[in-house]
Design a protein around this motif. Sequence first.
Motif: not given
Length: 190
Positions: A27-31, A92-96
């Motif tokens: 969702p971070l990348l889509l936003r 790469l939009p990962s949280d971890e």
Amino acid sequence: MFRPDLSGRREGIITVGRFSDARKNLPLLLRAYAQLIKSVPNAPELRVVGDVLPDAYSLVTQLGIDGRVRFFGSISDLELAHLYRTSQLYVLPSDEEGLSNVIQEAMASGLPVVSTRCGGPPMIVRPGVTGLLTPVGDVAAMAAAIRELLDDADVRTNMGHTARQFAEDNFGLDVAAGVFFERWDAALEE
């Protein structure tokens, strides 16, 4: 298998992962992508490779980016290598994240990387050299980093070449085998 496309044809922004894991934060990348296309209407399509949560499709619709995001699901390694080679950059939009295989594949394919500072990526993504790093969860920063690379083809190309060289120097088969054989020889000597 993961190598640059020498024809120079690049179209698309690619992300690869197990997006059914919420920590991968699609969702971070889509936003960020939705924000990006407001200021860059001709931005290349976003290519999402891997399994996704069902909410991803509804978020794409909610953000009004239908037709701009292409979901590939699980694909073969050959298809993946082709998508890397024909993309302009990897995100790469990962949280971890640990030491990311997909970042290594993207770099070996000659792509600059935009990644969150989520653990492992800062060990291999050199800001301004092989890619750009953004704070975890920061939509505006991710959109700005993607735009920065899209806006300057020369910078993007130079970062891609440097990323490829970094991958060869640090993750190539001869390097990995060399470490293995050094440790094997050391163990035999003991």
